[in-house]
Design an enzyme around this catalytic site. Structure first.
Site, mmCIF file in Angstrom:
data_model
loop_
_atom_site.group_PDB
_atom_site.id
_atom_site.type_symbol
_atom_site.label_atom_id
_atom_site.label_comp_id
_atom_site.label_asym_id
_atom_site.label_seq_id
_atom_site.Cartn_x
_atom_site.Cartn_y
_atom_site.Cartn_z
ATOM 1 N N ASN A 6 -14.162 71.918 26.679
ATOM 2 C CA ASN A 6 -14.199 70.736 25.941
ATOM 3 C C ASN A 6 -12.838 69.643 25.882
ATOM 4 O O ASN A 6 -12.069 70.249 25.393
ATOM 5 C CB ASN A 6 -14.768 70.905 24.417
ATOM 6 C CG ASN A 6 -14.860 69.610 23.716
ATOM 7 O OD1 ASN A 6 -14.855 68.857 24.166
ATOM 8 N ND2 ASN A 6 -14.780 69.928 22.291
ATOM 9 N N LYS A 8 -12.501 66.715 24.932
ATOM 10 C CA LYS A 8 -11.962 65.957 23.868
ATOM 11 C C LYS A 8 -11.758 64.695 24.574
ATOM 12 O O LYS A 8 -12.191 64.050 25.492
ATOM 13 C CB LYS A 8 -11.382 66.581 22.703
ATOM 14 C CG LYS A 8 -11.768 67.775 22.476
ATOM 15 C CD LYS A 8 -11.076 68.293 20.976
ATOM 16 C CE LYS A 8 -11.634 69.745 20.696
ATOM 17 N NZ LYS A 8 -11.075 70.388 19.820
ATOM 18 N N HIS A 90 -20.400 68.354 17.698
ATOM 19 C CA HIS A 90 -19.082 68.916 17.492
ATOM 20 C C HIS A 90 -18.434 68.636 16.212
ATOM 21 O O HIS A 90 -19.056 67.679 15.702
ATOM 22 C CB HIS A 90 -18.115 68.432 18.354
ATOM 23 C CG HIS A 90 -17.070 69.099 18.632
ATOM 24 N ND1 HIS A 90 -16.083 69.042 17.752
ATOM 25 C CD2 HIS A 90 -16.556 70.493 19.337
ATOM 26 C CE1 HIS A 90 -14.835 69.697 18.051
ATOM 27 N NE2 HIS A 90 -15.177 70.613 18.870
ATOM 28 N N GLU A 92 -15.804 67.685 15.028
ATOM 29 C CA GLU A 92 -15.071 66.441 15.058
ATOM 30 C C GLU A 92 -16.027 65.058 15.116
ATOM 31 O O GLU A 92 -15.703 64.198 14.170
ATOM 32 C CB GLU A 92 -14.154 66.271 16.329
ATOM 33 C CG GLU A 92 -13.097 67.417 16.299
ATOM 34 C CD GLU A 92 -12.436 67.674 17.453
ATOM 35 O OE1 GLU A 92 -12.712 67.272 18.609
ATOM 36 O OE2 GLU A 92 -11.619 68.798 17.490
ATOM 37 N N GLU A 156 -18.446 77.444 16.148
ATOM 38 C CA GLU A 156 -17.176 76.835 16.086
ATOM 39 C C GLU A 156 -16.703 76.898 14.616
ATOM 40 O O GLU A 156 -16.742 75.908 14.022
ATOM 41 C CB GLU A 156 -16.974 75.731 16.673
ATOM 42 C CG GLU A 156 -17.312 75.620 18.219
ATOM 43 C CD GLU A 156 -16.559 74.705 19.174
ATOM 44 O OE1 GLU A 156 -15.831 74.950 19.864
ATOM 45 O OE2 GLU A 156 -16.605 73.201 18.643
ATOM 46 N N GLY A 162 -8.462 73.890 16.997
ATOM 47 C CA GLY A 162 -7.169 73.225 17.241
ATOM 48 C C GLY A 162 -6.181 73.711 16.165
ATOM 49 O O GLY A 162 -5.130 73.233 16.091
ATOM 50 N N SER A 192 -9.664 77.781 19.113
ATOM 51 C CA SER A 192 -8.495 78.429 19.471
ATOM 52 C C SER A 192 -8.559 79.504 20.285
ATOM 53 O O SER A 192 -7.835 80.632 20.529
ATOM 54 C CB SER A 192 -7.512 78.644 18.352
ATOM 55 O OG SER A 192 -7.303 77.625 17.562
HETATM 56 P P1 PGA Z 1 -9.842 74.571 20.490
HETATM 57 O O1 PGA Z 1 -11.074 73.492 20.401
HETATM 58 O O2 PGA Z 1 -10.028 75.390 21.669
HETATM 59 O O3 PGA Z 1 -8.624 73.467 20.832
HETATM 60 O O4 PGA Z 1 -9.741 75.240 19.182
HETATM 61 C C1 PGA Z 1 -12.455 74.008 20.477
HETATM 62 C C2 PGA Z 1 -13.487 72.983 20.417
HETATM 63 O O5 PGA Z 1 -13.225 72.040 19.474
HETATM 64 O O6 PGA Z 1 -14.421 72.720 21.043
#
Ligand code: PGA
Length: 234
Positions: A6, A8, A90, A92, A156, A162, A192
């Site tokens: 992903n 982003k 997601h 976010e 998630e 993140g 992560s």
């Molecule tokens: P990350 O993000 O691996 O940077 O923690 C995962 C995601 O948000 O899909």
């Protein structure tokens, strides 16, 4: 075993094209692989990965095919571009763009109806986990989804995205088993994921792959995650 990157809001068209051309040549160990670039980079990614098994996914899509929805993109538009699937819901998007269980469900249904594969994201916040609400939250988020051959769920935990805080394999396994008790679909882990923890996470019985954010932006680390997951590929 699906490992999806992903991206982003990273990598414009030029960088995406170059990354995908390099990805074609990389040793990915034989797992199923997908990349999820920003909308403007999808066409370059599709072109660069043509003729490979690597899927190109969008990061969301609207529930209508067209209409007065400024800033949105529809499933038929993605299909026209040669896009294979899309992430939906997601955290976010839930946190910053007002996405709700209802809008997630509408987007998922439209994407599936138009032939896109879907990675639907669920996960609890730190406060929800601390309050003992994890299963209630996951249950609510999953309840709007219906089983479909082209649907996978990504678990998630918001506190692990993140942050460098990964769910322990045992915590992730418990959440995955719970989700699968509600909905019989593959479940990816996200939050992560790195080359160092991907193997142990993917070795868990109910973890069917990973949705990788930060560590998917670097070719070497993304390829290393794919290779680490391969022994658990079925
Ligand atoms: P990350 O993000 O691996 O940077 O923690 C995962 C995601 O948000 O899909």
């Amino acid at each position: 075993m699906l490992i999806a990157g992903n991206w982003k809001m990273y990598k414009g068209p030029r960088e995406a094209g170059a990354f995908c051309r390099a990805l074609r040549e990389a040793d990915l160990g034989g797992v199923d692989v997908a990349v999820c670039p920003p909308y403007v980079s999808l066409a370059d990614a599709v072109q660069a990965l043509a003729g490979t098994d690597i899927g190109v996914y969008a990061q969301s899509c609207h529930w209508e095919s067209e209409g007065p929805f400024t800033g949105e993109i529809s499933a038929p538009m993605l299909r026209e571009l040669g896009v294979y699937g899309t992430i939906v819901g997601h955290s976010e998007r839930r946190q910053h763009f007002g996405e709700t269980d209802e809008t997630v469900a509408r987007r998922v249904d439209a994407a599936l109806e138009h032939g896109l594969y879907v990675i639907a994201c669920v996960g609890e916040t730190e406060a929800e986990r601390e309050a003992g609400e994890t299963e209630a939250v996951l249950g609510r988020q999953v309840s709007v989804l219906d089983e479909d051959d082209n649907l996978v769920v990504a678990y998630e935990p918001v506190w692990a995205i993140g942050t460098g805080k990964t769910a322990t394999p045992a915590i992730a396994q418990d959440a995955h088993a719970f989700i699968k008790s509600l909905l019989d679909v593959p479940v990816l882990y996200g939050g992560s994921v790195k080359p160092e923890n991907a193997g142990e996470l993917c070795s868990q019985h109910d973890i069917d792959g990973a949705l990788v954010g930060g560590a998917s932006l670097d070719l070497e680390s993304f390829a290393a995650i794919c290779r680490a997951a391969f022994p658990y590929h079925s």
